[in-house]
Design a protein around this motif. Structure first.
Motif, PDB file in Angstrom:
ATOM      1  N   ALA A 146      18.880  -5.943  -2.201  1.00 46.78           N
ATOM      2  CA  ALA A 146      19.251  -4.870  -1.282  1.00 46.78           C
ATOM      3  C   ALA A 146      19.060  -5.309   0.165  1.00 46.78           C
ATOM      4  CB  ALA A 146      18.421  -3.623  -1.578  1.00 46.78           C
ATOM      5  N   PHE A 147      17.964  -6.003   0.435  1.00 51.74           N
ATOM      6  CA  PHE A 147      17.715  -6.513   1.785  1.00 51.74           C
ATOM      7  C   PHE A 147      18.820  -7.478   2.208  1.00 51.74           C
ATOM      8  CE2 PHE A 147      16.124  -9.784   4.601  1.00 51.74           C
ATOM      9  CZ  PHE A 147      15.480  -9.062   5.591  1.00 51.74           C
ATOM     10  N   LEU A 148      19.153  -8.414   1.334  1.00 48.50           N
ATOM     11  CA  LEU A 148      20.197  -9.386   1.652  1.00 48.50           C
ATOM     12  C   LEU A 148      21.541  -8.703   1.885  1.00 48.50           C
ATOM     13  CD1 LEU A 148      19.291 -12.155  -0.956  1.00 48.50           C
ATOM     14  CD2 LEU A 148      19.115 -12.365   1.526  1.00 48.50           C
ATOM     15  N   SER A 149      21.867  -7.762   1.034  1.00 47.57           N
ATOM     16  CA  SER A 149      23.152  -7.070   1.163  1.00 47.57           C
ATOM     17  C   SER A 149      23.238  -6.305   2.471  1.00 47.57           C
ATOM     18  CB  SER A 149      23.351  -6.115  -0.021  1.00 47.57           C
ATOM     19  OG  SER A 149      23.351  -6.818  -1.246  1.00 47.57           O
ATOM     20  N   VAL A 151      10.026  -8.494 -12.278  1.00 47.09           N
ATOM     21  CA  VAL A 151      11.126  -9.355 -11.844  1.00 47.09           C
ATOM     22  C   VAL A 151      12.336  -8.520 -11.444  1.00 47.09           C
ATOM     23  CG1 VAL A 151      12.813 -11.060 -12.638  1.00 47.09           C
ATOM     24  CG2 VAL A 151      10.388 -11.369 -13.166  1.00 47.09           C
ATOM     25  N   ILE A 152      12.678  -7.546 -12.263  1.00 47.11           N
ATOM     26  CA  ILE A 152      13.844  -6.705 -11.968  1.00 47.11           C
ATOM     27  C   ILE A 152      13.622  -5.909 -10.684  1.00 47.11           C
ATOM     28  CG2 ILE A 152      15.194  -4.730 -12.771  1.00 47.11           C
ATOM     29  CD1 ILE A 152      14.755  -5.765 -15.634  1.00 47.11           C
ATOM     30  N   GLY A 153      12.427  -5.356 -10.521  1.00 53.87           N
ATOM     31  CA  GLY A 153      12.138  -4.576  -9.322  1.00 53.87           C
ATOM     32  C   GLY A 153      12.236  -5.398  -8.051  1.00 53.87           C
ATOM     33  N   TRP A 154      11.607  -6.573  -8.055  1.00 53.64           N
ATOM     34  CA  TRP A 154      11.670  -7.436  -6.873  1.00 53.64           C
ATOM     35  C   TRP A 154      13.088  -7.946  -6.638  1.00 53.64           C
ATOM     36  CZ3 TRP A 154       8.306  -8.613  -3.036  1.00 53.64           C
ATOM     37  CH2 TRP A 154       6.980  -8.196  -3.196  1.00 53.64           C
ATOM     38  N   LEU A 155      13.804  -8.232  -7.700  1.00 53.47           N
ATOM     39  CA  LEU A 155      15.177  -8.711  -7.554  1.00 53.47           C
ATOM     40  C   LEU A 155      16.056  -7.649  -6.903  1.00 53.47           C
ATOM     41  CD1 LEU A 155      17.342 -10.823  -8.056  1.00 53.47           C
ATOM     42  CD2 LEU A 155      17.592  -9.937 -10.383  1.00 53.47           C
ATOM     43  N   ALA A 161      14.703 -17.377 -11.846  1.00 55.29           N
ATOM     44  CA  ALA A 161      15.745 -16.385 -12.121  1.00 55.29           C
ATOM     45  C   ALA A 161      16.065 -15.576 -10.870  1.00 55.29           C
ATOM     46  CB  ALA A 161      15.300 -15.465 -13.257  1.00 55.29           C
ATOM     47  N   VAL A 162      15.030 -15.134 -10.164  1.00 50.40           N
ATOM     48  CA  VAL A 162      15.245 -14.374  -8.929  1.00 50.40           C
ATOM     49  C   VAL A 162      15.933 -15.244  -7.884  1.00 50.40           C
ATOM     50  CG1 VAL A 162      14.095 -13.184  -7.023  1.00 50.40           C
ATOM     51  CG2 VAL A 162      13.318 -12.821  -9.372  1.00 50.40           C
ATOM     52  N   ALA A 163      15.509 -16.498  -7.775  1.00 49.79           N
ATOM     53  CA  ALA A 163      16.109 -17.401  -6.788  1.00 49.79           C
ATOM     54  C   ALA A 163      17.584 -17.651  -7.090  1.00 49.79           C
ATOM     55  CB  ALA A 163      15.339 -18.721  -6.755  1.00 49.79           C
ATOM     56  N   LEU A 164      17.920 -17.850  -8.348  1.00 53.65           N
ATOM     57  CA  LEU A 164      19.312 -18.132  -8.704  1.00 53.65           C
ATOM     58  C   LEU A 164      20.216 -16.932  -8.445  1.00 53.65           C
ATOM     59  CD1 LEU A 164      18.876 -20.165 -12.019  1.00 53.65           C
ATOM     60  CD2 LEU A 164      19.689 -21.027  -9.819  1.00 53.65           C
ATOM     61  N   VAL A 165      19.761 -15.753  -8.841  1.00 50.91           N
ATOM     62  CA  VAL A 165      20.587 -14.557  -8.643  1.00 50.91           C
ATOM     63  C   VAL A 165      20.783 -14.281  -7.152  1.00 50.91           C
ATOM     64  CG1 VAL A 165      20.728 -12.064  -8.998  1.00 50.91           C
ATOM     65  CG2 VAL A 165      19.957 -13.546 -10.857  1.00 50.91           C
ATOM     66  N   THR A 166      19.721 -14.392  -6.377  1.00 50.06           N
ATOM     67  CA  THR A 166      19.856 -14.134  -4.939  1.00 50.06           C
ATOM     68  C   THR A 166      20.684 -15.220  -4.255  1.00 50.06           C
ATOM     69  OG1 THR A 166      17.677 -15.171  -4.585  1.00 50.06           O
ATOM     70  CG2 THR A 166      17.757 -12.767  -4.739  1.00 50.06           C
ATOM     71  N   MET A 167      20.637 -16.446  -4.767  1.00 50.26           N
ATOM     72  CA  MET A 167      21.478 -17.500  -4.198  1.00 50.26           C
ATOM     73  C   MET A 167      22.957 -17.185  -4.412  1.00 50.26           C
ATOM     74  SD  MET A 167      21.669 -21.565  -5.120  1.00 50.26           S
ATOM     75  CE  MET A 167      22.481 -21.232  -6.694  1.00 50.26           C
ATOM     76  N   VAL A 168      23.301 -16.758  -5.610  1.00 49.08           N
ATOM     77  CA  VAL A 168      24.689 -16.382  -5.887  1.00 49.08           C
ATOM     78  C   VAL A 168      25.111 -15.225  -4.981  1.00 49.08           C
ATOM     79  CG1 VAL A 168      26.238 -15.418  -7.629  1.00 49.08           C
ATOM     80  CG2 VAL A 168      24.638 -17.229  -8.256  1.00 49.08           C
ATOM     81  N   LEU A 169      24.207 -14.284  -4.768  1.00 48.37           N
ATOM     82  CA  LEU A 169      24.507 -13.155  -3.891  1.00 48.37           C
ATOM     83  C   LEU A 169      24.749 -13.619  -2.460  1.00 48.37           C
ATOM     84  CD1 LEU A 169      24.723 -10.089  -3.495  1.00 48.37           C
ATOM     85  CD2 LEU A 169      22.241 -10.050  -3.128  1.00 48.37           C
ATOM     86  N   VAL A 170      23.911 -14.517  -1.960  1.00 45.63           N
ATOM     87  CA  VAL A 170      24.095 -15.033  -0.600  1.00 45.63           C
ATOM     88  C   VAL A 170      25.416 -15.790  -0.487  1.00 45.63           C
ATOM     89  CG1 VAL A 170      23.208 -16.647   1.131  1.00 45.63           C
ATOM     90  CG2 VAL A 170      21.638 -15.129  -0.071  1.00 45.63           C
ATOM     91  N   LEU A 171      25.732 -16.600  -1.479  1.00 45.58           N
ATOM     92  CA  LEU A 171      27.005 -17.326  -1.462  1.00 45.58           C
ATOM     93  C   LEU A 171      28.186 -16.357  -1.395  1.00 45.58           C
ATOM     94  CD1 LEU A 171      26.224 -20.069  -4.127  1.00 45.58           C
ATOM     95  CD2 LEU A 171      26.799 -20.508  -1.735  1.00 45.58           C
ATOM     96  N   PHE A 189       6.297 -11.938  -3.847  1.00 45.09           N
ATOM     97  CA  PHE A 189       6.616 -11.791  -5.269  1.00 45.09           C
ATOM     98  C   PHE A 189       5.961 -12.897  -6.089  1.00 45.09           C
ATOM     99  CE2 PHE A 189       9.728 -13.384  -8.513  1.00 45.09           C
ATOM    100  CZ  PHE A 189       9.408 -12.471  -9.501  1.00 45.09           C
ATOM    101  N   ALA A 190       6.081 -14.138  -5.613  1.00 44.65           N
ATOM    102  CA  ALA A 190       5.535 -15.276  -6.354  1.00 44.65           C
ATOM    103  C   ALA A 190       4.019 -15.190  -6.470  1.00 44.65           C
ATOM    104  CB  ALA A 190       5.942 -16.584  -5.670  1.00 44.65           C
ATOM    105  N   MET A 191       3.347 -14.814  -5.404  1.00 45.76           N
ATOM    106  CA  MET A 191       1.891 -14.731  -5.447  1.00 45.76           C
ATOM    107  C   MET A 191       1.430 -13.577  -6.336  1.00 45.76           C
ATOM    108  SD  MET A 191       0.787 -15.688  -1.541  1.00 45.76           S
ATOM    109  CE  MET A 191      -0.927 -15.444  -1.955  1.00 45.76           C
ATOM    110  N   THR A 192       2.146 -12.474  -6.281  1.00 40.93           N
ATOM    111  CA  THR A 192       1.811 -11.351  -7.161  1.00 40.93           C
ATOM    112  C   THR A 192       1.945 -11.755  -8.622  1.00 40.93           C
ATOM    113  OG1 THR A 192       2.565  -9.760  -5.500  1.00 40.93           O
ATOM    114  CG2 THR A 192       2.395  -8.976  -7.761  1.00 40.93           C
ATOM    115  N   LEU A 193       3.038 -12.442  -8.925  1.00 38.83           N
ATOM    116  CA  LEU A 193       3.262 -12.888 -10.300  1.00 38.83           C
ATOM    117  C   LEU A 193       2.254 -13.969 -10.693  1.00 38.83           C
ATOM    118  CD1 LEU A 193       5.490 -11.680 -12.044  1.00 38.83           C
ATOM    119  CD2 LEU A 193       6.808 -13.773 -11.713  1.00 38.83           C
ATOM    120  N   GLY A 194       1.925 -14.847  -9.747  1.00 39.82           N
ATOM    121  CA  GLY A 194       0.971 -15.911 -10.038  1.00 39.82           C
ATOM    122  C   GLY A 194      -0.400 -15.385 -10.422  1.00 39.82           C
ATOM    123  N   THR A 195      -0.849 -14.333  -9.754  1.00 43.12           N
ATOM    124  CA  THR A 195      -2.167 -13.781 -10.088  1.00 43.12           C
ATOM    125  C   THR A 195      -2.159 -13.075 -11.441  1.00 43.12           C
ATOM    126  OG1 THR A 195      -1.681 -11.728  -8.875  1.00 43.12           O
ATOM    127  CG2 THR A 195      -2.827 -13.487  -7.676  1.00 43.12           C
TER     128      THR A 195
END
Length: 266
Positions: free
Chosen positions: A25-28, A16-20, A134-144, A89-95
């Motif tokens: 970084a991509f968004l920034s 989670v931390i790695g993907w986050l 968790a990843v979605a919430l943190v990245t949403m705050v970053l986008v905002l 990320f979601a599919m990797t975690l799902g498997t």
């Protein structure tokens, strides 16, 4: 919190931390570019339109309004690239819920816990969903924050709506991968089928708007219910999001039933 959910969240922590970090970084990087586009909109608009031929331009969302804050946010964040990253990320975690531990021979230990198979899948799914949230919430705050600093002038409510859709489309495909892993015990198969459906669904949704021969298939593409409502521009497409939620619930229930009824190779 159930013990298995807590343990699974700990197991997922590094991923989670790695993907986050990677998605942030991509968004920034890309959202920090917008001020230069805003200062010279005609040049960048023409450059974007001339860079991509017709079909590729359709795959990128049309690019018709990329020089505006709303159009740029849709193209760079919510159209293709960030959904692709979050779905991966979601599919990797799902498997990792069932298929990976089964292939590694560690699922047997988990199955010795005093819970039935349905609950095991449900609690693994809950840990996956919480990690994705968790990843979605943190990245949403970053986008905002980046949208405000960069002067994109997109209503915060529309960003929240678009990010909710981003979470839901990733949740759908992650649950699909989890379900395929629960049904087959094969990580590679789950990723291949889920990834193929994601790519095919995106192509059908984007090209189906202009190609009549495949336009009817848009209704079976999850991306139709993610993209068609244009939440960055128009706000919450509640009906579309309910379809994604319902489909995800069906996949989760199917995963529980499939895992309960098959022989597990441990």
């Amino acid at each position: 919190m159930p013990a298995l959910v807590h343990k699974t969240l700990r197991d997922y922590r590094r991923s989670v931390i790695g993907w986050l970090i990677g998605i942030s970084a991509f968004l920034s990087l890309y959202l920090s570019i917008y001020p230069s586009i805003r200062n010279n909109p005609e040049f960048y608009q023409q450059a974007a339109l001339s860079k991509y031929p017709g079909p590729l331009k359709d795959l990128m969302g049309g690019l018709a309004d990329i020089a505006s804050g709303t159009g740029y946010l849709q193209t760079v964040v919510y159209q293709l690239l960030v959904p692709l990253l979050l779905i991966m990320f979601a599919m990797t975690l799902g498997t990792r819920a069932i298929a990976v531990p089964e292939e590694e021979g560690t699922l047997e230990l988990t199955m010795t816990l005093p819970i039935d198979r349905r609950r095991l899948v449900l609690e693994r799914w809950a840990a996956f969903a919480l990690s994705l949230l968790a990843v979605a919430l943190v990245t949403m705050v970053l986008v905002l924050a980046l949208a405000a600093v960069g002067g994109l002038k997109v209503p915060a409510g529309n960003i929240v709506a678009a990010h909710a859709g981003l979470f839901l489309i990733a949740l759908f495909f992650g649950t699909l991968a989890l379900g395929l892993g629960a049904a087959t015990g094969k990580r590679a198969l789950a990723l291949a089928v889920g990834g193929g459906y994601a790519v095919g669904g995106y192509v059908i949704e984007t090209l189906g708007k202009s190609v009549d021969a495949i336009s009817w298939l848009r209704w079976v593409s999850p991306f139709h219910y993610y993209l068609d409502g244009r939440p960055v521009f128009q706000g919450w497409p509640v009906g579309d999001y309910l379809v994604l939620l319902g489909a995800t619930a069906v996949l989760a229930m199917t995963a529980m039933l499939a895992f309960e009824r098959r022989d597990v190779g441990v």
